[in-house]
Design a protein around this motif. Structure first.
Motif, PDB file in Angstrom:
ATOM      1  N   ARG A 195       3.485 -12.143 -52.430  1.00  0.00           N
ATOM      2  CA  ARG A 195       3.354 -12.869 -51.164  1.00  0.00           C
ATOM      3  C   ARG A 195       4.708 -12.913 -50.447  1.00  0.00           C
ATOM      4  O   ARG A 195       5.047 -13.909 -49.794  1.00  0.00           O
ATOM      5  N   LEU A 196       5.434 -11.823 -50.525  1.00  0.00           N
ATOM      6  CA  LEU A 196       6.781 -11.758 -49.963  1.00  0.00           C
ATOM      7  C   LEU A 196       6.778 -11.146 -48.569  1.00  0.00           C
ATOM      8  O   LEU A 196       5.925 -10.326 -48.229  1.00  0.00           O
ATOM      9  N   GLY A 197       7.747 -11.547 -47.753  1.00  0.00           N
ATOM     10  CA  GLY A 197       7.932 -10.975 -46.429  1.00  0.00           C
ATOM     11  C   GLY A 197       9.408 -10.794 -46.149  1.00  0.00           C
ATOM     12  O   GLY A 197      10.262 -11.433 -46.778  1.00  0.00           O
ATOM     13  N   TYR A 198       9.712  -9.953 -45.194  1.00  0.00           N
ATOM     14  CA  TYR A 198      11.118  -9.669 -44.875  1.00  0.00           C
ATOM     15  C   TYR A 198      11.455 -10.176 -43.478  1.00  0.00           C
ATOM     16  O   TYR A 198      10.600 -10.187 -42.575  1.00  0.00           O
ATOM     17  N   ALA A 199      12.721 -10.582 -43.316  1.00  0.00           N
ATOM     18  CA  ALA A 199      13.234 -10.981 -42.007  1.00  0.00           C
ATOM     19  C   ALA A 199      14.546 -10.261 -41.736  1.00  0.00           C
ATOM     20  O   ALA A 199      15.474 -10.329 -42.551  1.00  0.00           O
ATOM     21  N   VAL A 200      14.623  -9.533 -40.627  1.00  0.00           N
ATOM     22  CA  VAL A 200      15.886  -8.963 -40.177  1.00  0.00           C
ATOM     23  C   VAL A 200      16.785 -10.137 -39.800  1.00  0.00           C
ATOM     24  O   VAL A 200      16.383 -11.003 -39.006  1.00  0.00           O
ATOM     25  N   THR A 201      18.025 -10.174 -40.359  1.00  0.00           N
ATOM     26  CA  THR A 201      18.789 -11.412 -40.379  1.00  0.00           C
ATOM     27  C   THR A 201      20.243 -11.249 -39.919  1.00  0.00           C
ATOM     28  O   THR A 201      21.174 -11.321 -40.734  1.00  0.00           O
ATOM     29  N   ALA A 220      13.821  -3.966 -36.467  1.00  0.00           N
ATOM     30  CA  ALA A 220      12.680  -4.870 -36.277  1.00  0.00           C
ATOM     31  C   ALA A 220      11.545  -4.179 -35.538  1.00  0.00           C
ATOM     32  O   ALA A 220      10.364  -4.340 -35.882  1.00  0.00           O
ATOM     33  N   ALA A 221      11.884  -3.392 -34.540  1.00  0.00           N
ATOM     34  CA  ALA A 221      10.856  -2.683 -33.771  1.00  0.00           C
ATOM     35  C   ALA A 221      10.143  -1.645 -34.627  1.00  0.00           C
ATOM     36  O   ALA A 221       8.943  -1.396 -34.451  1.00  0.00           O
ATOM     37  N   ALA A 222      10.867  -1.053 -35.560  1.00  0.00           N
ATOM     38  CA  ALA A 222      10.282  -0.017 -36.421  1.00  0.00           C
ATOM     39  C   ALA A 222       9.383  -0.594 -37.507  1.00  0.00           C
ATOM     40  O   ALA A 222       8.611   0.140 -38.130  1.00  0.00           O
ATOM     41  N   HIS A 223       9.502  -1.899 -37.735  1.00  0.00           N
ATOM     42  CA  HIS A 223       8.727  -2.549 -38.803  1.00  0.00           C
ATOM     43  C   HIS A 223       8.028  -3.779 -38.223  1.00  0.00           C
ATOM     44  O   HIS A 223       8.531  -4.899 -38.332  1.00  0.00           O
ATOM     45  N   PRO A 224       6.884  -3.612 -37.625  1.00  0.00           N
ATOM     46  CA  PRO A 224       6.225  -4.726 -36.915  1.00  0.00           C
ATOM     47  C   PRO A 224       5.762  -5.860 -37.817  1.00  0.00           C
ATOM     48  O   PRO A 224       5.352  -6.901 -37.316  1.00  0.00           O
ATOM     49  N   GLU A 225       5.872  -5.696 -39.126  1.00  0.00           N
ATOM     50  CA  GLU A 225       5.460  -6.767 -40.032  1.00  0.00           C
ATOM     51  C   GLU A 225       6.614  -7.724 -40.354  1.00  0.00           C
ATOM     52  O   GLU A 225       6.387  -8.770 -40.975  1.00  0.00           O
ATOM     53  N   VAL A 226       7.857  -7.405 -39.963  1.00  0.00           N
ATOM     54  CA  VAL A 226       8.988  -8.246 -40.332  1.00  0.00           C
ATOM     55  C   VAL A 226       9.277  -9.284 -39.250  1.00  0.00           C
ATOM     56  O   VAL A 226       8.914  -9.113 -38.082  1.00  0.00           O
ATOM     57  N   LEU A 227       9.944 -10.365 -39.671  1.00  0.00           N
ATOM     58  CA  LEU A 227      10.428 -11.373 -38.732  1.00  0.00           C
ATOM     59  C   LEU A 227      11.870 -11.067 -38.330  1.00  0.00           C
ATOM     60  O   LEU A 227      12.526 -10.205 -38.918  1.00  0.00           O
ATOM     61  N   ASP A 254      19.971 -14.755 -24.020  1.00  0.00           N
ATOM     62  CA  ASP A 254      20.032 -13.444 -23.390  1.00  0.00           C
ATOM     63  C   ASP A 254      20.801 -12.439 -24.234  1.00  0.00           C
ATOM     64  O   ASP A 254      20.509 -11.243 -24.206  1.00  0.00           O
ATOM     65  N   VAL A 255      21.787 -12.914 -24.998  1.00  0.00           N
ATOM     66  CA  VAL A 255      22.504 -12.014 -25.917  1.00  0.00           C
ATOM     67  C   VAL A 255      21.509 -11.341 -26.850  1.00  0.00           C
ATOM     68  O   VAL A 255      21.519 -10.120 -27.050  1.00  0.00           O
ATOM     69  N   TYR A 256      20.639 -12.129 -27.434  1.00  0.00           N
ATOM     70  CA  TYR A 256      19.642 -11.572 -28.350  1.00  0.00           C
ATOM     71  C   TYR A 256      18.587 -10.751 -27.606  1.00  0.00           C
ATOM     72  O   TYR A 256      18.147  -9.693 -28.084  1.00  0.00           O
ATOM     73  N   ASP A 257      18.187 -11.223 -26.439  1.00  0.00           N
ATOM     74  CA  ASP A 257      17.147 -10.541 -25.681  1.00  0.00           C
ATOM     75  C   ASP A 257      17.594  -9.128 -25.294  1.00  0.00           C
ATOM     76  O   ASP A 257      16.790  -8.184 -25.330  1.00  0.00           O
ATOM     77  N   ARG A 258      18.845  -8.965 -24.928  1.00  0.00           N
ATOM     78  CA  ARG A 258      19.366  -7.657 -24.543  1.00  0.00           C
ATOM     79  C   ARG A 258      19.316  -6.641 -25.684  1.00  0.00           C
ATOM     80  O   ARG A 258      19.393  -5.440 -25.441  1.00  0.00           O
ATOM     81  N   HIS A 259      19.201  -7.165 -26.904  1.00  0.00           N
ATOM     82  CA  HIS A 259      19.191  -6.276 -28.073  1.00  0.00           C
ATOM     83  C   HIS A 259      17.821  -6.209 -28.745  1.00  0.00           C
ATOM     84  O   HIS A 259      17.706  -5.766 -29.889  1.00  0.00           O
ATOM     85  N   GLY A 260      16.784  -6.654 -28.041  1.00  0.00           N
ATOM     86  CA  GLY A 260      15.431  -6.530 -28.574  1.00  0.00           C
ATOM     87  C   GLY A 260      15.113  -7.505 -29.681  1.00  0.00           C
ATOM     88  O   GLY A 260      14.243  -7.241 -30.523  1.00  0.00           O
ATOM     89  N   LEU A 261      15.780  -8.673 -29.688  1.00  0.00           N
ATOM     90  CA  LEU A 261      15.622  -9.622 -30.780  1.00  0.00           C
ATOM     91  C   LEU A 261      14.880 -10.894 -30.383  1.00  0.00           C
ATOM     92  O   LEU A 261      14.874 -11.867 -31.140  1.00  0.00           O
ATOM     93  N   VAL A 262      14.245 -10.896 -29.224  1.00  0.00           N
ATOM     94  CA  VAL A 262      13.489 -12.064 -28.777  1.00  0.00           C
ATOM     95  C   VAL A 262      12.036 -11.663 -28.580  1.00  0.00           C
ATOM     96  O   VAL A 262      11.712 -10.843 -27.720  1.00  0.00           O
ATOM     97  N   GLY A 263      11.167 -12.228 -29.397  1.00  0.00           N
ATOM     98  CA  GLY A 263       9.743 -11.907 -29.310  1.00  0.00           C
ATOM     99  C   GLY A 263       8.947 -12.807 -30.212  1.00  0.00           C
ATOM    100  O   GLY A 263       9.472 -13.778 -30.779  1.00  0.00           O
ATOM    101  N   PRO A 264       7.684 -12.522 -30.397  1.00  0.00           N
ATOM    102  CA  PRO A 264       6.808 -13.411 -31.180  1.00  0.00           C
ATOM    103  C   PRO A 264       7.145 -13.478 -32.663  1.00  0.00           C
ATOM    104  O   PRO A 264       6.623 -14.339 -33.369  1.00  0.00           O
ATOM    105  N   ARG A 265       8.013 -12.593 -33.126  1.00  0.00           N
ATOM    106  CA  ARG A 265       8.408 -12.635 -34.540  1.00  0.00           C
ATOM    107  C   ARG A 265       9.792 -13.250 -34.733  1.00  0.00           C
ATOM    108  O   ARG A 265      10.339 -13.211 -35.832  1.00  0.00           O
ATOM    109  N   SER A 266      10.355 -13.837 -33.680  1.00  0.00           N
ATOM    110  CA  SER A 266      11.712 -14.385 -33.740  1.00  0.00           C
ATOM    111  C   SER A 266      11.700 -15.869 -34.071  1.00  0.00           C
ATOM    112  O   SER A 266      10.958 -16.639 -33.468  1.00  0.00           O
TER     113      SER A 266
END
Length: 444
Positions: A195-201, A220-227, A254-266
């Motif tokens: 029952r493990l999951g991964y988070a890009v951190t 994160a974009a390449a692995h849609p199952e990770v947080l 915005d710092v994070y948003d510019r790098h694709g790090l803001v979305g439903p898995r964030s």
């Protein structure tokens, strides 16, 4: 395995009590029955309604006088910081350099990481936490050790290796290339196990270069199952430093948003000084926040406005933030959240507090289809709470006239002593008297 049934008072949340009437948001049975079959909830309801339909060979445990709730979900915690809990010092940036970074360097050693992971998970279960979103260190070994220990317990855990390529000790920095390689390797090694999951951190914007943040977004974009799990707007000095390092960004988000790090898995920890505008953008993106009241008080970071975040539509879970947080207990954090609210002119009612620690946390971690409440079909992660665990708790509980009053007593006076037993997928994982299953039986 024989069907297991537990007779007790039952409580779980179905919706955010700030957005739904109490009768819709909460399900409570003073004399209830929780039925568990093959690690999942088979039924949750009144004893009189469900008992006649039990199979003849069902094993019924009578826990009358106790309260069963879903297992708690910790939305933000650092397992390598266990040994710096209650470390005296100043505010965030100095605290990191003085206490946290030296402690995290030890996790290059696998034996140290194994011992720390075992203690950490045992402490979570002792406090009723059955799911958590966890920071490792920059070392791949730290995450391997944690995942191995969690797999042995069949625990629903999401964790990640820290990405940090600047403004940190050399022993705790990686590079864009090694950070990518280690993160990808960990995802490959642990994806789909138990029952493990991964988070890009990425730790936070101060300690990751533009190139590393870009890489984190790509992985994160390449692995849609990770947080995606990081810190944001915790401390005023930190925010000022982020502004210096990213002068062209609109704000911290915005710092994070510019790098694709803001979305439903964030999941963004803290968000103490996040503006209404940024919170509204988080809501539109589907991102969540972790409210960590104990650490925000201990480090003098500020008062998170739960009301403002909720008004903006942001999902907010509750985090202990060990080791700046002073306790592993989410019951204790509910009480701390109430105090933060009081200082900020807001009231955190007990129903909302229990929601933050259960279903809201599961929603933030995108695991609410599996845990967070005890609807039939969900994984049977649950707690047995003893409302008379201490003399004072017993005295106050006996005088409680309503469910809300009883929950508030637990919110303010409760801690690990109130957790009589913790179950993972229907199996005993911790009992207050010290008996539980042996870690390792689920690892095959």
């Amino acid at each position: 395995m024989t069907v297991q049934a537990y007779r007790a008072s039952l409580l779980h949340m179905l919706e955010d009590p700030c957005r739904a009437p109490a009768e819709v948001a909460c399900a409570y049975h003073a004399d209830g029955l929780l039925v568990v079959d093959a690690g999942h909830v088979a039924a949750f309801g009144g004893y009189a309604d469900l008992a006649p339909g039990l199979p003849a060979d069902a094993a019924v445990t009578d826990l009358s006088g106790k309260l069963i709730t879903p297992g708690f979900v910790d939305a933000h915690i650092h397992y390598p910081q266990t040994d710096v809990v209650a470390a005296w010092g100043s505010q965030l940036l100095d605290w990191l350099n003085t206490h946290t970074f030296p402690a995290e360097q030890a996790f290059a050693d696998r034996a140290h990481a194994d011992e720390a992971a075992d203690f950490f998970l045992t402490e979570l279960l002792r406090n009723g936490t059955t799911s958590a979103l966890v920071f490792g260190t920059v070392h791949r070994t730290s995450v391997d050790a944690l995942f191995e220990a969690a797999l042995a317990r069949n625990m629903r855990l999401i964790a990640g290796k820290v990405l940090m390529d600047r403004h940190a000790p050399a022993a705790l920095t990686d590079t864009v290339e090694t950070g990518r390689a280690d993160t990808e390797a960990l995802i490959r090694a642990w994806r789909g196990r138990g029952r493990l999951g991964y988070a890009v951190t990425p730790r936070f914007a101060v300690t990751s270069s533009d190139a590393q943040l870009t890489m984190a977004g790509e992985v994160a974009a390449a692995h849609p199952e990770v947080l995606i799990h990081t810190h944001m707007s915790e401390n005023l000095a930190e925010i000022e430093r982020v502004g210096e390092l990213f002068p062209n960004a609109r704000d911290y988000l915005d710092v994070y948003d510019r790098h694709g790090l803001v979305g439903p898995r964030s999941v963004f920890a803290h968000c103490v000084h996040t503006t209404k505008d940024a919170l509204s953008r988080m809501h539109r993106a589907g991102a969540s926040a972790a409210f960590c009241p104990s650490s925000n008080l201990l480090l003098g970071s500020g008062l998170f406005s739960l009301k403002q975040a909720c008004d903006c539509g942001v999902t907010v879970g509750l985090g202990t933030d060990i080791g700046a947080g002073a306790s592993f207990s989410l019951l204790h954090m509910m009480g701390e959240a109430y105090k933060v609210g009081q200082l900020g002119g807001e009231v955190v009612d007990p129903m909302h507090a229990f929601y933050l620690a259960t279903l809201a946390g599961a929603r933030a971690l995108r695991i609410d289809d599996k845990v967070g409440n005890l609807l039939p079909g969900k994984e049977a992660d649950f707690l047995v709470l003893d409302v008379a665990a201490t003399p004072l708790l017993a005295r106050r509980s006996a005088g409680a006239k309503t469910l809300a009053e009883q929950l508030f007593v637990l919110q303010v006076l409760g801690d690990d002593r109130a957790v009589e037993a913790t179950y993972l997928a229907g199996r005993l994982a911790h009992r207050r008297d010290g008996t539980a299953h042996t870690p390792g039986e689920f690892a095959a």
